[in-house]
Design a protein around this motif. Structure first.
Motif: not given
Length: 560
Positions: A23, A27, A31, A49-51, A54, A58, A181, A185-186, A188
């Motif tokens: 993943y 990513v 991204k 770029s992070l939701t 996320a 994080s 990024k 995301y990782t 999560v």
């Protein structure tokens, strides 16, 4: 006791490793920045770029590491549920940071904490604090996370401590080199394994207690724990409690604990970096999500330690809890993990590894960000290209991890307990830093020299208060609760949370007086762009925040 992983455990752990690595690679390529060579803000901050989920995940993945799983479980074994105040008060602190701190950072386009100090005060204050933070992050945080994590992994896997340190460090470097990024995301996935594996360990611990006393089920196990260790289920410790020096009564509600939490969550590059690249709504929702996750953490990291204490007190784990001939509370969590069945042990092992790796990656990224953007670019190469900045950041990540591997074995963590070790030594700089930030935020007349006083004077005052009992008899303060007899040293000492509170107040008064004198001389401080409208929150956020506050207050009332 079986402290060797079985084939199913290795398969589960391999699955975790493959999922996270795959993943992360996806990513990175999906991204990555379109700027040739990479964009520094994109690499260090994952700008835009992070939701929200996320960011929240994080934050927790970076915060929850070996010092929680191992150190806080050990503190649960030693002092009980009271140590959960760090987690539950953090939930409210995250709300405060989301409402009052993040808007100031985002409105003024702040990307690093030294950058804030440079913009609000001057380059001298910013550079001093940049060096301070780098030393603190490498010597205290990065090394202690690595050491405690390797200690736990070694206890479970049977591999040597040194090998575990090398493997964890390499895994963390691989994740970190992908930039914020990839980390965000990782994380999560890391949080998923962290919570699932942590809950599995808690379930086992409750069941063990229940079965040991002839019962059945986790609710029965919890009831037995409350009955057999009732002294471990109080949030506010009395002065005669042997752990009062670590958690001094009401100071956890109205004193130094607020400084610990607000400084950590609001003035800490390591934490705020996750939100600094997002818009205000996304950042706030991410912090709110993290606050809800924080409420869950004591179930995962504190209650297993109390369960281990109940079983140990009744004769179990007598040899396993010993280290150097003495009971080491930090062994409580690894002892429980070694009792898990095949497969489930691998899951919990993956959860622990995920917590350590995610925290190391976040810390190393923050170290690289501060060094690259606040020292290298400002001192060594002001015209550095984006590509050069990213490459320097990657070099710093590798160097800082090597330093952590070299320093970690020489730290005296075991003697104090991992979690308390980190809190106390971070507390030498926290009061001055927080005083400098809070007045910098909300009092426009604060001057640069006042900030310097807080920076240097706060640290020196903390050292003075720490070693004062060796020169001054503080027994006269015992009736107030501000000094307690330490059986180990035989002298009256000031609890470190109270010590932080005193230093903070002195720093505030000193900053006020210095600023007033300089204001009278015509000194005009640098200002920030602050508009009261930016503190207004969305109704959905307000509803969630009130729910967090209500749950936290209810927990304190139940376990007072």
């Amino acid at each position: 006791m079986n402290n060797v992983l079985s084939t199913p455990d290795y398969l589960v752990f391999l699955f975790y490793f493959v999922v996270v690595a795959s993943y992360g690679i996806w990513v990175y390529y999906k991204k990555r920045s379109k700027v040739v060579g990479g964009d520094s803000k994109d690499y260090f901050l994952a700008e835009g770029s992070l939701t929200w989920w996320a960011i929240g995940a994080s934050l927790i993945a970076s915060n929850i590491s070996a010092e929680q799983f191992i150190g806080m479980s050990g503190s649960g074994f030693k002092m009980g549920l009271a140590i959960a105040t760090y987690e539950w008060m953090a939930a409210i602190t995250l709300i405060i940071v989301a409402v009052f701190f993040i808007p100031v950072y985002l409105k003024n386009k702040i990307f690093t904490m030294p950058q804030f100090l440079h913009k609000r005060y001057n380059s001298t204050v910013a550079m001093i604090m940049a060096v301070f933070w780098l030393m603190l992050y490498v010597v205290v945080n990065l090394t202690s996370i690595l050491y405690l994590g390797a200690l736990a992994v070694s206890s479970i896997s049977g591999f040597s401590l040194e090998m575990c340190m090398y493997l964890i460090a390499i895994f963390a470097v691989i994740i970190t080199l992908g930039g914020m990024k990839v980390i965000g995301y990782t994380d999560v996935i890391q949080v998923f394994f962290l919570i699932l594996g942590g809950l599995a360990t808690t379930y086992l611990a409750f069941n063990l207690v229940s079965e040991h006393y002839g019962g059945n089920g986790i609710l029965n196990g919890y009831g037995i724990m409350v009955d057999k260790a009732s002294e471990h289920f109080h949030m506010i410790l009395k002065q005669d409690n042997e752990n009062y020096l670590d958690l001094p009564g009401l100071s956890v509600l109205i004193g130094g604990m607020w400084i610990v939490n607000l400084n950590y969550w609001g003035c800490n590059q390591y934490i705020t970096q996750r939100a600094l690249g997002a818009d205000l709504k996304t950042a706030r929702n991410g912090l709110l999500f993290a606050a809800f996750l924080k409420l869950l953490m004591p179930i995962i990291v504190v209650l297993p330690g109390i369960a281990a204490y109940v079983l140990w007190k009744d004769g179990l784990f007598q040899a396993e809890m010993l280290q150097g001939g003495e009971v080491n509370p930090d062994r409580a969590y690894p002892v429980l993990l070694n009792l898990l069945p095949a497969g489930l042990k691998g899951l919990s092992f993956a959860a622990l590894t995920a917590a350590v790796v995610a925290s190391l990656a976040g810390k190393a990224n923050s170290i690289a960000t501060i060094f690259t953007l606040d020292i290298y670019q400002k001192v060594f190469r002001k015209d550095a290209s984006e590509r050069n900045l990213v490459n320097i950041g990657k070099i710093v990540i590798i160097v800082s991890m090597i330093l952590a591997v070299l320093i970690a074995p020489h730290l005296g963590i075991d003697k104090k307990g991992g979690f308390q070790y980190i809190q106390e030594y971070t507390g030498f700089v926290s009061p001055g830093i927080f005083a400098m930030f809070i007045l910098g935020f909300f009092w426009k007349k604060t001057t640069s020299n006042a900030a310097l006083f807080a920076t240097i004077g706060g640290f020196l005052l903390s050292v003075l208060f720490k070693f004062m009992p060796g020169f001054v008899d503080l027994s006269f303060l015992s009736s107030t609760g501000f000094s307690v007899l330490n059986p180990a040293s035989g002298v009256y000492e000031i609890p470190f949370l109270d010590r932080m509170g005193f230093v903070f107040l002195i720093c505030i008064v000193g900053m006020y007086l210095i600023s007033r004198v300089e204001n009278a001389r015509g000194v005009v401080p640098n200002g920030l762009e602050v508009d009261t409208k930016m503190f207004k929150a969305h109704p959905g956020f307000v509803a969630g925040a009130l729910l967090v506050v209500f749950i936290t207050a209810a927990l304190y009332i139940i376990y007072w």
